[in-house]
Design a protein around this motif. Structure first.
Motif, PDB file in Angstrom:
ATOM      1  N   ASN A   1     -15.721  -2.126  20.050  1.00 43.70           N
ATOM      2  CA  ASN A   1     -16.349  -2.522  18.779  1.00 43.70           C
ATOM      3  C   ASN A   1     -15.738  -1.824  17.562  1.00 43.70           C
ATOM      4  O   ASN A   1     -16.451  -1.453  16.636  1.00 43.70           O
ATOM      5  N   CYS A   2     -14.410  -1.700  17.555  1.00 51.44           N
ATOM      6  CA  CYS A   2     -13.787  -1.012  16.423  1.00 51.44           C
ATOM      7  C   CYS A   2     -13.777  -1.877  15.165  1.00 51.44           C
ATOM      8  O   CYS A   2     -13.700  -1.375  14.058  1.00 51.44           O
ATOM      9  N   GLY A   3     -13.821  -3.219  15.356  1.00 51.73           N
ATOM     10  CA  GLY A   3     -13.926  -4.095  14.186  1.00 51.73           C
ATOM     11  C   GLY A   3     -12.597  -4.572  13.630  1.00 51.73           C
ATOM     12  O   GLY A   3     -12.580  -5.347  12.673  1.00 51.73           O
TER      13      GLY A   3
ATOM     14  N   VAL B   1      -5.838 -11.331  18.294  1.00 54.57           N
ATOM     15  CA  VAL B   1      -5.098 -10.835  19.466  1.00 54.57           C
ATOM     16  C   VAL B   1      -4.116  -9.750  19.026  1.00 54.57           C
ATOM     17  O   VAL B   1      -4.024  -8.676  19.620  1.00 54.57           O
ATOM     18  N   LYS B   2      -3.450 -10.072  17.880  1.00 51.48           N
ATOM     19  CA  LYS B   2      -2.481  -9.103  17.365  1.00 51.48           C
ATOM     20  C   LYS B   2      -3.168  -7.852  16.818  1.00 51.48           C
ATOM     21  O   LYS B   2      -2.665  -6.746  16.919  1.00 51.48           O
ATOM     22  N   ALA B   3      -4.348  -8.078  16.254  1.00 47.59           N
ATOM     23  CA  ALA B   3      -5.021  -6.955  15.594  1.00 47.59           C
ATOM     24  C   ALA B   3      -5.668  -5.980  16.565  1.00 47.59           C
ATOM     25  O   ALA B   3      -5.798  -4.790  16.271  1.00 47.59           O
ATOM     26  N   CYS B   4      -6.072  -6.454  17.729  1.00 42.68           N
ATOM     27  CA  CYS B   4      -6.818  -5.600  18.648  1.00 42.68           C
ATOM     28  C   CYS B   4      -5.927  -4.468  19.168  1.00 42.68           C
ATOM     29  O   CYS B   4      -4.908  -4.728  19.804  1.00 42.68           O
ATOM     30  N   PRO B   5      -6.300  -3.210  18.897  1.00 45.61           N
ATOM     31  CA  PRO B   5      -5.430  -2.091  19.271  1.00 45.61           C
ATOM     32  C   PRO B   5      -5.414  -1.814  20.775  1.00 45.61           C
ATOM     33  O   PRO B   5      -4.536  -1.104  21.266  1.00 45.61           O
ATOM     34  N   ILE B   6      -6.400  -2.391  21.506  1.00 45.26           N
ATOM     35  CA  ILE B   6      -6.440  -2.044  22.938  1.00 45.26           C
ATOM     36  C   ILE B   6      -6.289  -3.267  23.835  1.00 45.26           C
ATOM     37  O   ILE B   6      -6.556  -3.203  25.035  1.00 45.26           O
ATOM     38  N   GLY B   7      -5.886  -4.392  23.249  1.00 36.58           N
ATOM     39  CA  GLY B   7      -5.623  -5.576  24.057  1.00 36.58           C
ATOM     40  C   GLY B   7      -6.849  -6.173  24.730  1.00 36.58           C
ATOM     41  O   GLY B   7      -6.749  -6.714  25.833  1.00 36.58           O
ATOM     42  N   ALA B   8      -7.996  -6.087  24.040  1.00 30.92           N
ATOM     43  CA  ALA B   8      -9.204  -6.624  24.657  1.00 30.92           C
ATOM     44  C   ALA B   8      -9.340  -8.130  24.457  1.00 30.92           C
ATOM     45  O   ALA B   8     -10.198  -8.763  25.051  1.00 30.92           O
TER      46      ALA B   8
ATOM     47  N   GLY C   1     -14.392 -16.087  10.010  1.00 32.36           N
ATOM     48  CA  GLY C   1     -15.686 -15.440  10.206  1.00 32.36           C
ATOM     49  C   GLY C   1     -16.247 -15.669  11.603  1.00 32.36           C
ATOM     50  O   GLY C   1     -17.436 -15.472  11.836  1.00 32.36           O
ATOM     51  N   ALA C   2     -15.402 -16.107  12.538  1.00 33.30           N
ATOM     52  CA  ALA C   2     -15.867 -16.288  13.917  1.00 33.30           C
ATOM     53  C   ALA C   2     -16.194 -14.929  14.534  1.00 33.30           C
ATOM     54  O   ALA C   2     -17.075 -14.816  15.378  1.00 33.30           O
ATOM     55  N   ARG C   3     -15.428 -13.920  14.150  1.00 35.47           N
ATOM     56  CA  ARG C   3     -15.729 -12.558  14.632  1.00 35.47           C
ATOM     57  C   ARG C   3     -16.384 -11.765  13.512  1.00 35.47           C
ATOM     58  O   ARG C   3     -15.871 -11.707  12.396  1.00 35.47           O
ATOM     59  N   ASN C   4     -17.528 -11.237  13.857  1.00 36.33           N
ATOM     60  CA  ASN C   4     -18.314 -10.512  12.870  1.00 36.33           C
ATOM     61  C   ASN C   4     -18.810  -9.217  13.454  1.00 36.33           C
ATOM     62  O   ASN C   4     -19.121  -9.158  14.634  1.00 36.33           O
ATOM     63  N   MET C   5     -18.928  -8.215  12.616  1.00 33.64           N
ATOM     64  CA  MET C   5     -19.496  -6.973  13.113  1.00 33.64           C
ATOM     65  C   MET C   5     -20.984  -6.945  12.779  1.00 33.64           C
ATOM     66  O   MET C   5     -21.379  -7.081  11.625  1.00 33.64           O
ATOM     67  N   ALA C   6     -21.787  -6.816  13.832  1.00 27.49           N
ATOM     68  CA  ALA C   6     -23.227  -6.726  13.626  1.00 27.49           C
ATOM     69  C   ALA C   6     -23.587  -5.263  13.417  1.00 27.49           C
ATOM     70  O   ALA C   6     -23.341  -4.441  14.296  1.00 27.49           O
ATOM     71  N   GLY C   7     -24.150  -4.973  12.265  1.00 24.13           N
ATOM     72  CA  GLY C   7     -24.548  -3.602  11.961  1.00 24.13           C
ATOM     73  C   GLY C   7     -23.595  -2.936  10.994  1.00 24.13           C
ATOM     74  O   GLY C   7     -22.373  -3.045  11.134  1.00 24.13           O
ATOM     75  N   ARG C   8     -24.153  -2.337   9.968  1.00 25.58           N
ATOM     76  CA  ARG C   8     -23.320  -1.523   9.084  1.00 25.58           C
ATOM     77  C   ARG C   8     -24.164  -0.385   8.525  1.00 25.58           C
ATOM     78  O   ARG C   8     -25.373  -0.525   8.320  1.00 25.58           O
ATOM     79  N   LYS C   9     -23.480   0.706   8.282  1.00 20.37           N
ATOM     80  CA  LYS C   9     -24.150   1.870   7.706  1.00 20.37           C
ATOM     81  C   LYS C   9     -24.474   1.569   6.259  1.00 20.37           C
ATOM     82  O   LYS C   9     -23.608   1.125   5.501  1.00 20.37           O
ATOM     83  N   MET C  10     -25.707   1.792   5.884  1.00 19.24           N
ATOM     84  CA  MET C  10     -26.075   1.622   4.478  1.00 19.24           C
ATOM     85  C   MET C  10     -26.978   2.772   4.062  1.00 19.24           C
ATOM     86  O   MET C  10     -27.782   3.252   4.852  1.00 19.24           O
TER      87      MET C  10
ATOM     88  N   TYR D   1     -25.798   0.689  17.887  1.00 20.29           N
ATOM     89  CA  TYR D   1     -24.438   0.895  17.383  1.00 20.29           C
ATOM     90  C   TYR D   1     -23.865  -0.450  16.926  1.00 20.29           C
ATOM     91  O   TYR D   1     -24.416  -1.513  17.246  1.00 20.29           O
ATOM     92  N   VAL D   2     -22.793  -0.394  16.181  1.00 16.35           N
ATOM     93  CA  VAL D   2     -22.153  -1.608  15.667  1.00 16.35           C
ATOM     94  C   VAL D   2     -21.538  -2.392  16.824  1.00 16.35           C
ATOM     95  O   VAL D   2     -20.922  -1.816  17.713  1.00 16.35           O
ATOM     96  N   GLU D   3     -21.729  -3.720  16.790  1.00 20.13           N
ATOM     97  CA  GLU D   3     -21.170  -4.554  17.857  1.00 20.13           C
ATOM     98  C   GLU D   3     -20.445  -5.748  17.267  1.00 20.13           C
ATOM     99  O   GLU D   3     -20.828  -6.261  16.216  1.00 20.13           O
TER     100      GLU D   3
END
Lengths: 308, 811
Positions: free
Chosen positions: A89-91, A66-73, A100-109, A49-51
């Motif tokens: 891992n909502c992204g 911090v502001k963007a995270c919807p669940i305060g993680a 680019g310090a935070r990146n999502m590993a994995g994408r649907k293609m 799954y995407v991480e």
């Protein structure tokens, strides 16, 4: 369904890969693997799954995540590390991260999307039998996608290769044999008990798949290459090597490639907030690799250190 | 194609003991300068006061060739020197004297290309040389003419009232202004006719002159000057013959004695008469190169298509059993070592922008004039000799095309992997089209070779001097962002092209950029013409002119339009990728996504992004040139075409209006110095940091590896540019272990129509270690744009810049 529309979870596409098959290749890493090898240098490829990956050294501490995270993680731990217990891992953090310090590993293609990436280097594939190598993770964990991708690539005249751990259903493997030019299978350890301890799974399926493919190879055009990651102290004992040599000696394979342990993946464990269990293991000296290679060669096997 | 038939064993011979010793002698030398040439030319000019300039130039060359010290080093097979020891920088007071005088005490300690000079030589220069030349040297005339044009000197010079002059780093013409023409190509006429044959040709034209015709007197003077120099060169070769005989009597072995006797015979024969053998051809070539260096004092001379002109002699000697393959290889190795003896003196301002520069070019491969593959056994031996000798020179330029043979490509890959910074790789398809677009017929165009750093040239049909200085494209952008105001110089330098806040479309910005470029190019062209005019007036080169096609026929020196083709020089464009990436950022953030205002961007630039890190990071992660990204690459194409069109609008008014060469995207080490005069840029580059190297992506912005870089480069309009642009790729050694991979990369490069590529094999670790322990890495070569240099000789700042570039680790 048109094979071009089949979707897969792709970790990364790496152009100019030159150690995973002939010529210049694009390596398509798929996400998800049934094994958990202790030395895995691509830990971000393991989960299907995407991480979210966090590279702390790129972080400028702007706090937008911090502001963007919807669940305060993010925000409760020092250094803006994410609380992995909460993160789903909502992204959202990665999409606002400016550095680019935070990146999502994995994408649907879709296969079609991957093929258009491959086409970018088709001018180089023409020479020296370059092309596509599907790697992982474990490509056969996404059998429909892998098969469709290989078919589509073959249809475009690309040389096709796969890197698999061999831990998959024989039928899936068999279905791909006609559309593959090179098959790389890992042989990590002959001892079933040790194999389970080192990788999380038993090796029966893998060994029987290797024997099976080797048996079919005279009637097919593919080359079978056995890759042995050698981790000092874990799977490189005299006994390990002797057993592997005996097993491989009875097979029809093109060559054996010895892959010396390396530590390039250590940083990725940190990015995933995971422990790396092999902290104390040194990189093996060149001489010891050559020594093992000699042993294989003396048994008449074509053997080299490193990928061709 | 000629069948490649070499026995593989020849590639395993390596260096002979003789060549090892000769190489050691060069490697252990340090750059130095002596007063000898300067004194001789001063005396010659004093003796010829009042005579026509061509005669004075001829007499000066004669005096130098008669009186300069000559030597034959132990073991040498090819003889002839420009100075008395390896790495001597000849001094040309007739070209520049002010800088020399000013920098006399600092030249050995300066960070850029330091040069040693003895106290005794300094005294001699002060006493005998400087007083005579004050006010007479070429560069002084160039500067005084330039200074009279206020706008031009404002653009070119930091402080126009100062002499010697320091440049702005916006447009730079310091090299042409302070050096001789250079960029010569070896003339095979010397081999086929001999100088005596050329002498007859000159005499024939001289006899046919009707003195009452317009211009006949000047022609007569030129012919007489040519004759003086031809005799002088033959006499010079005879001095070597005498010396060789003298040494042969003292030789400590029979073998060496016989070698010296043979050298004497060779020097009696060539270059006076046609060459009959491979050794004679090489010796004739070497004498001519030395004389051209001594006569004109330029840079970037070329042996031309060595594997083509030397091949008939090579083949004949082998076929007749006069030479074994091993002996032929040793001759090549000896010649290769000689190439590395050559050095140049550069004033500090030039050294800063052209660090490590001392290339001597040699071209292999390519096509015949009928379009067939021209690669031969000698092409492969040349590449092998470069692998074995492992020195900076000759800087190998290989020509590739779709029918280049596999063996040749593999040998190229091996040379790349040897880590010496060779070869520079050129694409026939592009270079031939570039020449044809300038009006050269196809068959002639197929015979091109490479000179300078680099320029496409037709052997002996052009006057040389194809290099026309540098322009700072990033500075042009910065001027467009500031209404022509130069922030670092705190003055108005460019035209007022408007406040960007008022630009309602991206095209408005491009228009402003174009106007700034036009202004810079107008200044550049004016400066060029001044230099050419002064060269024509003060620096005719009668000897070299005997070798350039049409000069004898027209009775015109090559500096005055005697050559068959007289293209305008090309301009080197620096800061290309920074400019492209900046425009991408502006287009995307301000005009497309509208998430940024001009006000915000301009203030961020003024503050060097201080406190604006979020914006800067956002910018750094936008699409960049060098990643096969169509958005960024289309802007790259547009920008390249914009500059090329402006440049190509200017014909060469001085030498015959043959049209312009165009642009080469190249940095010659100037990306560091030019970066210092430019503030923060919209691509996120900070104030004063180095600009991108040549046509390579901005350091660290290439995320998709070398194939993507080649793809991006292939989207530039190379034919319109008119000259090849330098593209550097960096590889860790493990990426180069399998030559087949590089062969595939090179075949792709050829198909893609990229003009040039240079592959560098170094690891970061190696470079860091070399920085810390230079003594262990004296022969470690790296590329600084279009030429290679010794890494340990580079300034630390430039070393750091090289180390910072992304190496491609192999996965």
């Amino acid at each position: 369904m048109n094979i071009m529309n089949v979707e897969g979870l792709v970790l990364n596409i790496q152009r100019f890969s030159i150690h995973d098959g002939p010529g210049i290749r694009s390596l398509v890493f798929l996400k998800g693997c049934p094994l958990r090898c202790q030395w895995c240098c691509n830990p971000e490829s393991q989960n299907p799954y995407v991480e979210m990956l966090f590279q702390a050294n790129k972080c400028i501490a702007c706090g937008q995540c911090v502001k963007a995270c919807p669940i305060g993680a993010i925000g409760s731990l020092p250094g803006l590390e994410v609380d992995r217990k909460l993160c789903n891992n909502c992204g959202d953090c990665a999409s606002v991260c400016p550095s680019g310090a935070r990146n999502m590993a994995g994408r649907k293609m879709t296969v079609s999307q991957v093929i258009s990436e491959l086409n970018k280097d088709s001018v180089f594939f023409k020479y020296g039998s370059g092309g596509l190598t599907v790697s992982g993770g474990e490509p056969f964990l996404q059998p429909a996608f892998t098969t469709a991708l290989l078919k589509a690539a073959k249809g475009r005249g690309f040389n096709t290769a796969i890197e698999t751990c061999g831990y998959c259903d024989r039928e899936i493997l068999r279905d791909c044999l006609d559309i593959l030019d090179e098959i790389y299978i890992d042989l990590k350890c002959m001892d079933a008990f040790k194999h389970q301890r080192l990788t999380g799974v038993k090796n029966e399926t893998i060994l029987s798949n290797i024997s099976y493919i080797s048996g079919l190879s005279p009637n097919h055009r593919f080359s079978l290459i056995i890759r042995m990651p050698l981790i000092p102290g874990l799977n490189d004992s005299e006994k390990d090597i002797d057993e592997a040599a005996e097993f491989l000696g009875g097979l029809k394979i093109s060559r054996v490639e010895l892959l010396p342990y390396h530590r390039f993946g250590v940083g990725k464990y940190r990015q995933l907030n995971r422990e790396y269990s092999l902290e104390q293991i040194p990189v093996p000296p060149k001489e010891s690799m050559e020594h093992i290679a000699q042993k294989f060669k003396s048994l008449g096997l074509n053997c080299q250190v490193g990928g061709k | 194609m000629l069948s490649l038939s070499l026995d593989d064993q020849v590639f395993k011979i390596g260096l002979t003991e003789r060549v090892k010793q000769l190489k050691k002698r060069v490697v252990e030398s340090t750059p130095w300068a002596s007063s000898e040439r300067a004194v001789l030319i001063t005396r010659a000019y004093q003796e010829t006061e009042g005579q026509p300039i061509v005669i004075r130039r001829a007499m000066a060359l004669k005096k130098i060739l008669e009186e300069m010290s000559i030597n034959i080093a132990d073991g040498e097979l090819i003889v002839g020197n420009q100075g008395t020891k390896p790495l001597e920088c000849l001094l040309f007071p007739e070209i520049q004297v002010g800088n020399l005088e000013k920098e006399l005490d600092t030249m050995d300690t300066r960070p850029w290309d330091p040069v040693k000079i003895s106290e005794e030589d300094k005294e001699i220069l002060k006493r005998e040389v400087f007083p005579y030349w004050k006010g007479k040297s070429t560069d002084e005339l160039v500067y005084s003419k330039t200074r009279r044009l206020q706008g031009l000197s404002n653009l070119l010079y930091l402080n126009p009232d100062e002499y010697p002059i320091i440049g702005t780093g916006i447009v730079d013409h310091s090299l042409q202004a302070s050096m001789g023409a250079g960029h010569s190509v070896f003339s095979t006429k010397v081999l086929t006719m001999g100088l005596e044959g050329i002498k007859e040709e000159v005499q024939k034209y001289l006899r046919a002159l009707k003195l009452t015709d317009s211009g006949a007197i000047e022609k007569k003077e030129l012919y007489e000057a040519m004759l003086i120099t031809i005799d002088a060169v033959i006499a010079h070769a005879n001095r070597y013959a005498d010396l060789a005989l003298e040494l042969s009597e003292k030789a400590d072995s029979v073998t060496r004695r016989e070698e010296l006797i043979k050298i004497a015979e060779t020097c009696r024969r060539v270059p006076a008469k046609p060459a009959r053998s491979f050794p004679e051809a090489l010796q004739a070539f070497w004498f001519i190169l030395m004389v051209i260096r001594i006569e004109s004092g330029g840079v970037g001379d070329s042996a031309g298509r060595f594997d083509q002109w030397a091949y008939p002699y090579f083949k004949k000697d082998l076929d007749e059993g006069k030479l074994t393959l091993a002996e032929a290889l040793e001759y090549i190795q000896c010649l290769w070592v000689k190439f590395s003896e050559i050095n140049y003196w550069k004033k500090e301002a030039v050294a800063r922008f052209h660090v490590g520069l001392r290339p001597q070019h040699l071209c292999t491969g390519g096509q015949t004039e009928d379009g067939l593959d021209a690669t031969n056994d000698l092409s492969l031996l040349c590449l092998q000799a470069s692998i074995d000798v492992g020195l900076q020179n000759p800087a190998i330029r290989v020509r590739l095309h779709k029918n280049s043979p596999e063996e040749y490509l593999i040998k190229i890959a091996e040379l790349v992997a040897s880590g010496m910074g060779h070869p520079s790789i050129f694409n026939d398809d592009v270079c031939i089209k570039q020449l044809m677009a300038k009006g050269v017929p196809l068959q002639e165009a197929r015979d091109y070779t490479l000179v300078g750093c680099p320029a496409v040239q037709l052997p002996c049909k052009e006057p040389g001097f194809s290099y026309g200085g540098l322009m700072n494209l990033a500075a042009a952008l910065e001027l467009a962002l500031n209404n022509g105001f130069w922030k670092k110089g705190n003055r108005q330098v460019g035209p007022q092209t408007g406040d960007p806040r008022s630009f309602s479309t991206f095209e408005d910005l491009m228009k402003a950029l174009k106007q700034q470029v036009e202004y810079m190019i107008e200044g550049w062209q004016t400066a060029n013409l001044i230099v050419e005019e002064v060269h024509a007036k003060l620096l005719p080169t009668p000897f070299h002119s005997t070798l350039i096609e049409n000069c004898i026929e027209k009775g015109l020196d090559k500096t005055r339009g005697g050559a068959k083709y007289n293209f305008n020089p090309y301009i080197s464009v620096v800061g290309f990728a920074d400019t492209v990436d900046s425009l991408v950022a502006i287009k995307k953030l301000i005009y497309e996504d509208k998430e940024l205002t001009w006000e915000e961007l301009l203030s961020a630039l003024d503050e060097n992004f201080s406190g604006k890190e979020i914006l800067r990071q956002r910018i750094l992660n936008l699409p960049k040139y060098g990643n096969d990204d169509d958005l960024a690459d289309s802007i790259a194409r547009e920008v390249g075409a914009l500059v090329a069109k402006v440049v190509r609008a200017y014909p060469n008014n001085m030498r015959g209006a043959d049209g312009a060469s165009g642009i080469s995207i190249i940095s010659l080490g100037a990306n560091v110095s030019f970066g210092k005069v430019v503030g923060a840029l919209p691509n996120g580059r900070l104030d004063g940091m180095p600009l991108a190297d040549a046509s390579s992506p901005v350091h660290g912005c290439d995320r998709n590896g070398p194939t993507a870089i080649l793809k991006s480069a292939s989207k530039l309009d190379h034919v319109l540019h008119g000259e090849p642009s330098i593209l550097n790729l960096w590889f860790t050694p493990s990426a180069l272990e399998d030559p087949q991979k590089l062969v595939a990369l090179l075949r792709g490069f050829t198909d893609l129509g990229v003009s040039h590529v240079q592959m560098n094999a170094v690891s970061r670790e190696t470079l860091l270690d070399a920085q810390a322990h230079p003594e262990n890495y004296r022969t470690l070569l790296v590329r600084v744009s279009g030429y290679n240099a010794y890494f340990t000789e580079l300034d630390k700042e430039i070393q750091d810049d090289i180390i910072d570039r992304t190496p491609y680790a192999a996965f």
